[in-house]
Design a protein around this motif. Sequence first.
Motif, PDB file in Angstrom:
ATOM      1  N   MET A 252     -12.293  17.080 -32.372  1.00  0.00           N
ATOM      2  CA  MET A 252     -11.575  17.724 -33.475  1.00  0.00           C
ATOM      3  C   MET A 252     -10.076  17.761 -33.191  1.00  0.00           C
ATOM      4  O   MET A 252      -9.261  17.494 -34.079  1.00  0.00           O
ATOM      5  N   ASP A 253      -9.718  18.080 -31.942  1.00  0.00           N
ATOM      6  CA  ASP A 253      -8.300  18.095 -31.567  1.00  0.00           C
ATOM      7  C   ASP A 253      -7.660  16.731 -31.765  1.00  0.00           C
ATOM      8  O   ASP A 253      -6.555  16.613 -32.319  1.00  0.00           O
ATOM      9  N   LEU A 254      -8.343  15.695 -31.289  1.00  0.00           N
ATOM     10  CA  LEU A 254      -7.790  14.344 -31.380  1.00  0.00           C
ATOM     11  C   LEU A 254      -7.700  13.886 -32.835  1.00  0.00           C
ATOM     12  O   LEU A 254      -6.689  13.312 -33.263  1.00  0.00           O
ATOM     13  N   ASP A 255      -8.753  14.132 -33.617  1.00  0.00           N
ATOM     14  CA  ASP A 255      -8.757  13.702 -35.025  1.00  0.00           C
ATOM     15  C   ASP A 255      -7.707  14.439 -35.843  1.00  0.00           C
ATOM     16  O   ASP A 255      -7.107  13.867 -36.752  1.00  0.00           O
ATOM     17  N   ARG A 256      -7.468  15.711 -35.507  1.00  0.00           N
ATOM     18  CA  ARG A 256      -6.557  16.535 -36.297  1.00  0.00           C
ATOM     19  C   ARG A 256      -5.096  16.340 -35.910  1.00  0.00           C
ATOM     20  O   ARG A 256      -4.200  16.471 -36.742  1.00  0.00           O
TER      21      ARG A 256
ATOM     22  N   VAL B 239      -2.140  12.397 -26.255  1.00  0.00           N
ATOM     23  CA  VAL B 239      -3.577  12.323 -25.978  1.00  0.00           C
ATOM     24  C   VAL B 239      -3.862  12.812 -24.558  1.00  0.00           C
ATOM     25  O   VAL B 239      -4.849  13.537 -24.326  1.00  0.00           O
ATOM     26  N   SER B 240      -3.024  12.427 -23.598  1.00  0.00           N
ATOM     27  CA  SER B 240      -3.244  12.879 -22.220  1.00  0.00           C
ATOM     28  C   SER B 240      -3.120  14.398 -22.127  1.00  0.00           C
ATOM     29  O   SER B 240      -3.853  15.042 -21.368  1.00  0.00           O
ATOM     30  N   SER B 241      -2.215  14.996 -22.897  1.00  0.00           N
ATOM     31  CA  SER B 241      -2.067  16.458 -22.869  1.00  0.00           C
ATOM     32  C   SER B 241      -3.260  17.145 -23.514  1.00  0.00           C
ATOM     33  O   SER B 241      -3.686  18.221 -23.068  1.00  0.00           O
ATOM     34  N   ILE B 242      -3.834  16.534 -24.545  1.00  0.00           N
ATOM     35  CA  ILE B 242      -5.034  17.102 -25.182  1.00  0.00           C
ATOM     36  C   ILE B 242      -6.216  17.056 -24.217  1.00  0.00           C
ATOM     37  O   ILE B 242      -7.011  17.998 -24.138  1.00  0.00           O
ATOM     38  N   ILE B 243      -6.320  15.975 -23.450  1.00  0.00           N
ATOM     39  CA  ILE B 243      -7.368  15.893 -22.426  1.00  0.00           C
ATOM     40  C   ILE B 243      -7.181  17.016 -21.408  1.00  0.00           C
ATOM     41  O   ILE B 243      -8.137  17.712 -21.046  1.00  0.00           O
ATOM     42  N   ALA B 244      -5.945  17.210 -20.950  1.00  0.00           N
ATOM     43  CA  ALA B 244      -5.661  18.256 -19.964  1.00  0.00           C
ATOM     44  C   ALA B 244      -5.984  19.637 -20.511  1.00  0.00           C
ATOM     45  O   ALA B 244      -6.577  20.478 -19.818  1.00  0.00           O
TER      46      ALA B 244
END
Length: 334
Positions: A66-70, A114-119
């Motif tokens: 959801m984070d990545l898609d949004r 994207v790397s920060s969302i993974i973290a």
Amino acid sequence: MKLLNAGVFFILVPTLTPALDPLSTSVLMGSAAVAWQLLSSQSWLKCSLLECCNMKDTLNFSVIKMDLDRKVFGQHLAIEIVLRALSANMRSKRPRKPLVMSFHGWTGTGKSFVSSIIAENLYRLNIPRRKFVHHFSTVLHFPHLSHIHLYKEQLQNWIRGNVSACPRSLFIFAEMDQMPHGLIDSIMPFLGYHEEIDGVYYGKAIFIFLNNAGGDKITEIALDYWRSLKRREDIPVKKLQSLLSEEIFRNRNSGFFHSQLIQKNLIDYFIPFLPLEYKHVRQCVREELRVQGHPEDEDLIAEIALAMTDYPSEERLYSSKGCKTVASRVTLSI
């Protein structure tokens, strides 16, 4: 020893409480419960208040998706590969090797985001994230070519020490296109198929490399598809990954130039970030207006997106800066 002491304390509490009034007894029992939680290595309370590594061996994939898609626009290929890679790594209780991903694309296309969302999804709290997520900037941390041997030793020691402390450590290397040749090969022993190295298990670690190198090749392929009236969604990811591997291996402006990490197939995923079109920049502007607390202004959104869509000079299909300068443009336009 800490757990033993806590256990003894709990045994003694009932013998002490008869001499106390009900309020004092409640306070004492509550304090004992808190002490037990803080002394336990698996404590949810300890991991909520203090730095803790072992609580994030699983990811909530519906949340990260959801984070990545949004929040990430125009990167269906990257999102798909990242989710697949994380899922495969997290599904295994003891992965055979660390997860190694290399992100490629023009500036502003979402690699760092994207790397920060993974973290953020690996470590929800800011304190653990600061301790277990390690960012390396080539310009900041490895500025002098003459010190490359020192950098190699420091890098190995840093990774060894931090994975020893937390197997689920995340290492992010930015500006790989400026990395001195040969430096990144110093971490090769940690990325292979080893049960342990000198008593340290590296299989749960995650390594992410951020590269502008390969961005021109990705854009070239995307532009060819557009000119052939084909959808960017139909670009075959396997073709892009293979081309990226070859491109950065031969590219002298890449930190992976003739790298043993590529020769020995230690990078699991070469992940393409496609150039952003006008519609994607519009999405970035709209989101930035929301973040800054401004109402949506369709005329302003169109104006900023149109000004940023500048490549190629004839078609003006893509933004050469991606969404990199959207925030400053919105601030100046309000």
